[in-house]
Design a protein around this motif. Structure first.
Motif, PDB file in Angstrom:
ATOM      1  N   THR A 158       0.860  -1.192   0.000  1.00 24.66           N
ATOM      2  CA  THR A 158       0.000   0.000   0.000  1.00 24.66           C
ATOM      3  C   THR A 158       0.895   1.241   0.000  1.00 24.66           C
ATOM      4  O   THR A 158       2.067   1.143  -0.350  1.00 24.66           O
ATOM      5  CB  THR A 158      -0.941  -0.020   1.215  1.00 24.66           C
ATOM      6  N   ASP A 159       0.333   2.381   0.377  1.00 28.40           N
ATOM      7  CA  ASP A 159       1.168   3.583   0.432  1.00 28.40           C
ATOM      8  C   ASP A 159       2.261   3.384   1.493  1.00 28.40           C
ATOM      9  O   ASP A 159       1.959   3.213   2.672  1.00 28.40           O
ATOM     10  CB  ASP A 159       0.290   4.794   0.775  1.00 28.40           C
TER      11      ASP A 159
ATOM     12  N   ARG B 124       2.271   4.847   5.033  1.00 31.28           N
ATOM     13  CA  ARG B 124       1.456   4.332   6.138  1.00 31.28           C
ATOM     14  C   ARG B 124       2.199   3.205   6.863  1.00 31.28           C
ATOM     15  O   ARG B 124       1.776   2.049   6.837  1.00 31.28           O
ATOM     16  CB  ARG B 124       0.103   3.828   5.625  1.00 31.28           C
TER      17      ARG B 124
ATOM     18  N   PRO C 280      -4.142   7.816  -1.095  1.00 25.59           N
ATOM     19  CA  PRO C 280      -4.695   6.711  -1.890  1.00 25.59           C
ATOM     20  C   PRO C 280      -4.238   6.743  -3.353  1.00 25.59           C
ATOM     21  O   PRO C 280      -4.222   5.697  -4.012  1.00 25.59           O
ATOM     22  CB  PRO C 280      -6.208   6.892  -1.770  1.00 25.59           C
TER      23      PRO C 280
ATOM     24  N   CYS D 140      -1.649   4.247  -4.211  1.00 25.79           N
ATOM     25  CA  CYS D 140      -1.889   2.889  -3.711  1.00 25.79           C
ATOM     26  C   CYS D 140      -2.706   2.068  -4.708  1.00 25.79           C
ATOM     27  O   CYS D 140      -3.783   2.480  -5.143  1.00 25.79           O
ATOM     28  CB  CYS D 140      -2.617   2.985  -2.379  1.00 25.79           C
TER      29      CYS D 140
ATOM     30  N   VAL E  49      -4.300  -0.650  -4.157  1.00 17.74           N
ATOM     31  CA  VAL E  49      -5.578  -1.118  -3.592  1.00 17.74           C
ATOM     32  C   VAL E  49      -6.672  -0.095  -3.925  1.00 17.74           C
ATOM     33  O   VAL E  49      -7.808  -0.462  -4.249  1.00 17.74           O
ATOM     34  CB  VAL E  49      -5.471  -1.317  -2.060  1.00 17.74           C
ATOM     35  N   PHE E  50      -6.302   1.166  -3.881  1.00 22.62           N
ATOM     36  CA  PHE E  50      -7.271   2.210  -4.221  1.00 22.62           C
ATOM     37  C   PHE E  50      -7.641   2.141  -5.710  1.00 22.62           C
ATOM     38  O   PHE E  50      -8.793   2.334  -6.076  1.00 22.62           O
ATOM     39  CB  PHE E  50      -6.716   3.593  -3.864  1.00 22.62           C
TER      40      PHE E  50
ATOM     41  N   VAL F   8     -13.104   5.538   1.466  1.00 20.60           N
ATOM     42  CA  VAL F   8     -11.705   5.088   1.494  1.00 20.60           C
ATOM     43  C   VAL F   8     -10.778   6.287   1.327  1.00 20.60           C
ATOM     44  O   VAL F   8      -9.803   6.451   2.061  1.00 20.60           O
ATOM     45  CB  VAL F   8     -11.444   4.055   0.381  1.00 20.60           C
TER      46      VAL F   8
ATOM     47  N   CYS G   1      -8.372   7.077   4.364  1.00 24.53           N
ATOM     48  CA  CYS G   1      -6.943   6.854   4.153  1.00 24.53           C
ATOM     49  C   CYS G   1      -6.170   8.125   4.506  1.00 24.53           C
ATOM     50  O   CYS G   1      -5.191   8.094   5.235  1.00 24.53           O
ATOM     51  CB  CYS G   1      -6.709   6.454   2.698  1.00 24.53           C
TER      52      CYS G   1
ATOM     53  N   ILE H  74      -9.073   4.827   8.622  1.00 22.09           N
ATOM     54  CA  ILE H  74      -9.222   3.387   8.366  1.00 22.09           C
ATOM     55  C   ILE H  74      -7.834   2.755   8.256  1.00 22.09           C
ATOM     56  O   ILE H  74      -6.844   3.434   7.958  1.00 22.09           O
ATOM     57  CB  ILE H  74     -10.015   3.084   7.057  1.00 22.09           C
ATOM     58  N   GLY H  75      -7.786   1.452   8.470  1.00 21.13           N
ATOM     59  CA  GLY H  75      -6.531   0.723   8.313  1.00 21.13           C
ATOM     60  C   GLY H  75      -6.483   0.051   6.952  1.00 21.13           C
ATOM     61  O   GLY H  75      -7.519  -0.128   6.299  1.00 21.13           O
ATOM     62  N   CYS H  76      -5.275  -0.297   6.525  1.00 19.61           N
ATOM     63  CA  CYS H  76      -5.127  -0.893   5.203  1.00 19.61           C
ATOM     64  C   CYS H  76      -5.809  -2.261   5.098  1.00 19.61           C
ATOM     65  O   CYS H  76      -6.355  -2.599   4.054  1.00 19.61           O
ATOM     66  CB  CYS H  76      -3.651  -1.006   4.827  1.00 19.61           C
TER      67      CYS H  76
ATOM     68  N   CYS I 273      -9.394  -1.699   4.614  1.00 18.74           N
ATOM     69  CA  CYS I 273      -9.571  -1.172   3.265  1.00 18.74           C
ATOM     70  C   CYS I 273      -9.532  -2.295   2.237  1.00 18.74           C
ATOM     71  O   CYS I 273     -10.336  -2.345   1.301  1.00 18.74           O
ATOM     72  CB  CYS I 273      -8.462  -0.147   2.997  1.00 18.74           C
TER      73      CYS I 273
HETATM   74 FE1  SF4 Z   1      -4.157   1.973   0.231  1.00 21.55          FE
HETATM   75 FE2  SF4 Z   1      -6.461   1.729   1.475  1.00 21.55          FE
HETATM   76 FE3  SF4 Z   1      -4.171   1.629   2.840  1.00 21.55          FE
HETATM   77 FE4  SF4 Z   1      -4.976   3.909   1.825  1.00 21.55          FE
HETATM   78  S1  SF4 Z   1      -6.023   2.734   3.402  1.00 21.55           S
HETATM   79  S2  SF4 Z   1      -2.918   3.092   1.709  1.00 21.55           S
HETATM   80  S3  SF4 Z   1      -5.969   3.246  -0.073  1.00 21.55           S
HETATM   81  S4  SF4 Z   1      -4.895   0.188   1.312  1.00 21.55           S
END
Ligand code: SF4
Ligand code: TRP
Length: 326
Positions: free
Chosen positions: A221-222, A225, A234, A237, A239-240, A255, A259, A264-266, A269
């Protein structure tokens, strides 16, 4: 008005989400209102796999089952194997006579493949002629629409040029086809590289829900984080990027905000994303199971389709030979 649509895929084993989003989704959408021809491009596979040809035959069934699981209905669409319709080879030969070498040598997909597949010797006549064979596949059926991924656009442009040249040199014989692209942005693999089975970063249409989660959970992810309390961006990332493809706008917004504020946590997410992605994958998995359990013979279905394809190709080749006066 019903149109003729045609597309092919090289038999390279089990298909992944990139195949589905880039092409299969459109194959399925076109089939109700158009005459669709979809084929296994085994000769095209040979251009790169000529040293281990056994994998071609071995992977055909798996691939066609994935087509059907994705919604391709052999009753509505004609499905067949390229090498079972030898007319494609004859048309390829005739088109090769009129295709200037520089058109092939400057093809960006060709140059990219030569670079990427450096482990293989692709300095062959067959590989250079790959797009000529593809042009034969398409022009044979007077296809108006060619549903393919965006990477195939240069090949399609070449097909159009070859068709125009033939029509000009001999007689109006071929319809000029158009690419039919999906709107979905390209999906990357779980490691941020191009999604490909050989990289091991692909989410397969045949993966179980558990296998999918095992691939999504460790996605990078990023990097900002490091801790749960670190806010992220995001936009960097992957996932985004998946959320953008699979999630409804409210989730994407949640999200995005969560983010950036570390709300929120990864893992959370990724769970939300996987839930949405499952809305696409679960029905495919379900249909796949039904197909396999039904004991249907893929070979028989391909045989039926091949008959229909040969019928069309035979008629077209008569016209073509006549146009060339041979
Ligand atoms: Fe990626 Fe989601 Fe984590 Fe943000 S919260 S870094 S969008 S996985
Ligand atoms: N080149 C295509 C691919 O790699 C496969 C293909 C071969 C094809 N012949 C075709 C696609 C004709 C569309 C039409 O995916």
């Amino acid at each position: 008005m019903r149109k003729r649509a045609l597309s092919g895929m090289r038999p390279s084993g089990k298909l992944h989400l990139g195949h589905y989003l880039g092409a299969l989704m459109n194959w399925k959408n076109l089939q109700k209102e158009n005459d669709c021809f979809y084929f296994v491009a085994d000769w095209h596979a040979l251009t790169t796999e000529y040293e281990r040809t056994e994998i071609i035959k071995e992977t055909i069934d798996d691939m066609v089952i994935d087509w059907m699981a994705s919604g391709i209905d052999p009753k509505q669409s004609t499905i067949f194997v390229q090498s079972h319709v030898p007319e494609h080879a004859e048309l390829h030969l005739l088109l090769s006579m009129i295709t200037p070498l520089p058109w092939l040598e400057r093809n960006p997909t060709y140059k990219e493949q030569l670079r990427e597949q450096s482990a293989r010797d692709l300095q062959t006549y067959g590989f250079l002629g790959y797009p000529v064979l593809q042009a034969a596949d398409i022009l044979m059926y007077d296809a108006a629409l060619v549903p393919v991924g965006i990477d195939q656009v240069p090949h399609l442009e070449l097909t159009r040029e070859i068709a125009r040249r033939f029509n000009f040199l001999y007689r109006e014989s071929f319809a000029i086809p158009e690419a039919y692209l999906t709107e979905t942005p390209k999906i990357l693999g779980t490691d941020n590289r191009k999604m490909s089975k050989t990289y091991g970063n692909a989410i397969l249409l045949s993966d179980t829900a558990e296998e999918v989660w095992e691939k999504v959970r460790p996605m990078v992810t990023d990097p900002a984080r490091m801790r749960r309390t670190d806010p992220g961006n995001p936009e960097v990332c992957n996932v985004f990027a998946y959320h953008r493809i699979f999630s409804p706008p409210e989730t994407i917004e949640r999200v995005n905000a969560g983010c950036r504020t570390a709300g929120i946590g990864c893992i959370e997410c990724k769970q939300w994303m996987t839930e949405q992605m499952e809305k696409v994958l679960a029905p495919i998995r379900e249909r796949r199971k039904e197909i396999v359990e039904s004991g249907v013979s893929v070979r028989d279905l391909l045989e039926e389709g091949t008959e229909r394809a040969r019928d069309a190709a035979g008629k077209k080749m008569k016209e073509v030979r006549d146009a060339v006066r041979i």
